[in-house]
Design an enzyme around this catalytic site. Structure first.
Site, PDB file in Angstrom:
ATOM      1  CD  GLN A 152      -3.062  -0.888   2.236  1.00 52.62           C
ATOM      2  OE1 GLN A 152      -2.703  -0.391   3.297  1.00 52.62           O
ATOM      3  NE2 GLN A 152      -4.262  -1.410   2.078  1.00 52.62           N
ATOM      4  CE1 TYR A 154      -7.033  -1.267 -10.997  1.00 60.44           C
ATOM      5  CE2 TYR A 154      -6.231  -3.516 -10.731  1.00 60.44           C
ATOM      6  CZ  TYR A 154      -6.015  -2.157 -10.692  1.00 60.44           C
ATOM      7  OH  TYR A 154      -4.774  -1.675 -10.341  1.00 60.44           O
ATOM      8  CB  SER A 206      -3.497   4.605  -4.301  1.00 61.22           C
ATOM      9  OG  SER A 206      -4.184   3.429  -4.673  1.00 61.22           O
TER      10      SER A 206
END
Length: 378
Positions: free
Chosen positions: A126, A229, A132
């Site tokens: 992450q 997705y 992102s």
């Protein structure tokens, strides 16, 4: 000691691949960071600030690149840059890997290429997720830009002279950019609705105080891949969703579109006929413009007006807030490189079996190796 080279981006890219903060952290891992003089200025990272953090300032790109083990970039480097690196070096950047014609000459240099867009969507990656970090800023900036172009207030205002109605904001595509757009529009006082084909997004939309708009049939319930997705939808579903969206668009003041499917052209969500039925003065910000646009009338990199509706073909919107975008991108790269360093003896070693390495590695030893690109290989 491993040497990391960082050179200037092209004229259209103000972001930078390191920050004073990450230079300091990379030096602590045992790396030497060599930065081309002046390369960080568009992100307000001066040579003095980078040098104070431990960077070596090189007089030119060639001086920064000469014999380096690693090249960090924002955008895809040129083949001649890679040719100046040490044999067996690696380069990490936003490579636009589905452009095979552009990638093949880079792979041929023998440099190990890592595409940050291919970062696996797993918990331990992450902090490395470039898409992102940049989409978050793009979603914010899309709403700010739309508010500026709209020419009316966003929040409801009750005054002695009368009431100003709240603007209606519709967000199409509820990924990272879409969620930030919803949150920003809500903070500015807009009445926000949102749509997405992935059922998991409904709860996220509602948690931000927005209303979810979608055809919620059986196909909708299965419309998400294991990676999170959106799946391509059937023609029948697309027709039903298009009718719902067309009616909803007639009343909207600001529309933010963010829908993208990796490796494919952007899905067409707004037709010219839908635009023709929108209110004069409405604004569409199309964050998918680089992939052809979610709106039929979008012109990438331009703002056009159709029947009084402004349509913004937003390109590289995160880069319009380069200080923040560079700081976050630099942290993404640092978290990625940290995988390769042994913090005790400060040695550098790539574990080629690591799922993050496998997920992002596009080319190795002169060959394109990424699984998603393999069907196209000769």
């Amino acid at each position: 000691m491993v040497t990391i080279a960082v050179t200037a981006e092209g004229p259209d890219e103000p972001r930078f691949a390191v920050s004073p903060e990450t230079v300091k952290k990379l030096a602590a891992l045992g790396a030497k960071v060599r930065v081309q003089s002046g390369a960080g200025l568009r992100s307000r990272f001066s040579d003095e600030a980078l040098a104070a953090a431990g960077a070596e300032i090189a007089s030119s790109a060639a001086a920064a690149l000469a014999g380096a083990d690693i090249l960090l970039k924002v955008r895809r480097p040129a083949a001649d840059e890679l040719g100046q690196l040490k044999q067996g070096a690696l380069a990490a950047a936003i490579l636009d890997p589905y452009d095979r014609a552009g990638i093949e000459p880079l792979a041929a240099t023998g440099v190990n290429l890592f595409s940050m867009e291919f970062m696996p969507r797993i918990s331990r990656a992450q902090s490395m997720d470039v898409l992102s970090s940049q989409a978050n800023l793009a979603g914010y900036k899309a709403v700010v830009d739309a508010a500026s172009l709209f020419g009316q207030a966003l929040p409801m205002m009750m005054t002695a002279a009368g009431t100003v109605p709240a603007a209606k904001v519709f967000v199409m595509g509820v990924g990272v950019a879409g969620l930030q757009a919803i949150a920003t529009a809500r903070r500015l006082g807009g009445v926000v609705t949102a749509t997405d084909v992935r059922p998991a997004t409904k709860e996220q939309v509602q948690s931000l105080g927005a209303k979810f708009v979608a055809v919620e049939d059986e196909e909708f319930k299965q419309a998400q891949t294991a990676a999170g997705y959106a799946k391509p939808m059937s023609a029948e579903y697309q027709a039903k969703q298009a009718e719902l969206v067309a009616n909803h668009l007639k009343t909207q003041d600001i529309v933010i579109t963010t829908a993208l499917i990796p490796g494919r052209p952007a899905p067409r969500l707004i037709t010219s006929a839908m635009v023709a039925n929108m209110k004069p003065g409405a604004v569409i910000i199309d964050l998918a413009a680089e992939r052809g646009g979610n709106c039929e009338a979008t012109v990438p990199g331009q703002t056009v007006e159709v029947g009084g509706v402004k349509i913004v073909g937003a390109v590289n919107l995160a880069a319009s807030v380069p200080v923040n975008a560079s700081s976050l991108y630099a942290k993404n790269l640092y978290a990625f490189l940290e995988l390769f360093f042994d913090k005790k003896d400060k040695t550098f070693n790539i574990n080629w079996d690591d799922e993050i390495v496998k997920g992002t590695l596009v080319a190795r030893d002169g060959k394109i190796v990424h699984p998603s690109l393999a069907p196209q290989s000769a």
